[in-house]
Design an enzyme around this catalytic site. Sequence first.
Site, mmCIF file in Angstrom:
data_model
loop_
_atom_site.group_PDB
_atom_site.id
_atom_site.type_symbol
_atom_site.label_atom_id
_atom_site.label_comp_id
_atom_site.label_asym_id
_atom_site.label_seq_id
_atom_site.Cartn_x
_atom_site.Cartn_y
_atom_site.Cartn_z
ATOM 1 C CE LYS A 44 5.619 46.393 36.357
ATOM 2 N NZ LYS A 44 5.550 48.094 37.536
HETATM 3 C C1 LIG Z 1 3.151 49.013 31.837
HETATM 4 C C2 LIG Z 1 3.961 50.109 32.438
HETATM 5 N N1 LIG Z 1 4.481 50.731 31.881
HETATM 6 C C3 LIG Z 1 5.242 51.479 31.890
HETATM 7 C C4 LIG Z 1 5.680 51.088 33.625
HETATM 8 C C5 LIG Z 1 7.256 53.030 34.422
HETATM 9 O O1 LIG Z 1 7.431 51.323 35.285
HETATM 10 P P1 LIG Z 1 8.661 51.980 36.252
HETATM 11 O O2 LIG Z 1 8.247 52.487 37.101
HETATM 12 O O3 LIG Z 1 9.708 51.102 36.371
HETATM 13 O O4 LIG Z 1 9.363 53.664 35.452
HETATM 14 C C6 LIG Z 1 4.926 50.503 34.357
HETATM 15 C C7 LIG Z 1 5.239 50.438 36.030
HETATM 16 O O5 LIG Z 1 4.233 51.410 36.501
HETATM 17 C C8 LIG Z 1 4.100 50.099 33.939
HETATM 18 O O6 LIG Z 1 3.502 48.918 35.212
#
Ligand SMILES: Cc1ncc(COP(=O)(O)O)c(C=O)c1O
Length: 374
Positions: free
Chosen positions: A180
Amino acid sequence: MLPYGRQSIDERDVEGVLGVLTGDWLTTGPAVGAFEAELAAWTGGVPCVSVTSGTAALHTAYAAAGIGPGDEVVTSPITFVATAATAAMLGARVVFADVERDTANLDPAAVEAVTGPRTRAVAAVDYAGHPAEYDALREIAARAGAVVVGDAAHSVGSRYRGRPVGALADLTTFSFFPTKTITTAEGGAVATADEELLRRARRFRNHGLVKDPAEQREPDEGGWHQEVHAFGLNYRLPDVLCALGISQVRRLGEFKARRARLVARYNEALSGLAGLRLPARRPHVDPAWHLYAVGVLDGRRREVYERMRQAGIGVQVNYLPAYRHPVFADMGYRRGMCPVAEEFYARQLSLPLFPDLTDSDQDRVIEALHAILG
Ligand SMILES: Cc1ncc(COP(=O)(O)O)c(C=O)c1O
């Protein structure tokens, strides 16, 4: 393999983490509030609650909004499964609405068509870093008596009609996974301007514990006393990771600028390539780009994916429409329910995009694509 995304860590990050690692607080110390305050500088001052992942942020946001059995959460299929999974795990029914052709963000008209008396939340996703159409979504949600949740896992640092992401939805969630725009290794945050939602989010990430005697049912129990009024979880982001978050947020402006520069280089170098559709950007948004998402036409997406990987370029596909995961199929969700999303997915390919991507590595990506499609 050149990755499609990766972290950028420099000596400022290392120093920040070391300072906390050798200090008194590994977790639940002063770096937590300091990180949240730095992050709020990018949300227009909207307070932030740090948590352990973007998934935890979504879970916390939905829980704070009181989502539960009998409720419906309307969301986009073009997202990582967590946007839907966290609502489903709270007992809500997930309703997928189709996306817009250019941005792959929730289509307000499609949302309107599926909202009803059970709709409790509309969860938009700022795909690739491009904010969704929040003004229209807020209007529709308000009419339905629902909250707007902005899954801003891709869009920290983006702006929409002059306003920052974090100040656009009732609850906004961020992810700080290494691919990210900023990272804390694993991590996330919830932003909300609503005091009650904020209080509930803070409690949910810490087991639901109520520590303020003024809010306790038995405040005279003793100085040690704390109470749980509603269940929560341990979603606390440790100080060590918040320290990384502080230095990363301070670099967000430079990350955004470098990503914009790389996007401009891709746009210029790939614009003449027939068989490729370049990412759209609406005039009223200023995105902090997370993905460079192209569309490969003529049914050649799989071929291009495989040939790019053979060339050592780690392209990625974001995303399989969420309802096509077998867990949703087993609940009766059917292929084809969101045709624009399906068409988008069939063509979609993410090219490498991250701040430390060098111009010469990017040129290699561009040449490889020209060799396949040119
Ligand atoms: C659009 C979206 N929502 C939620 C997430 C979940 O984030 P995390 O991987 O930090 O749990 C991600 C990441 O992969 C994402 O790209």
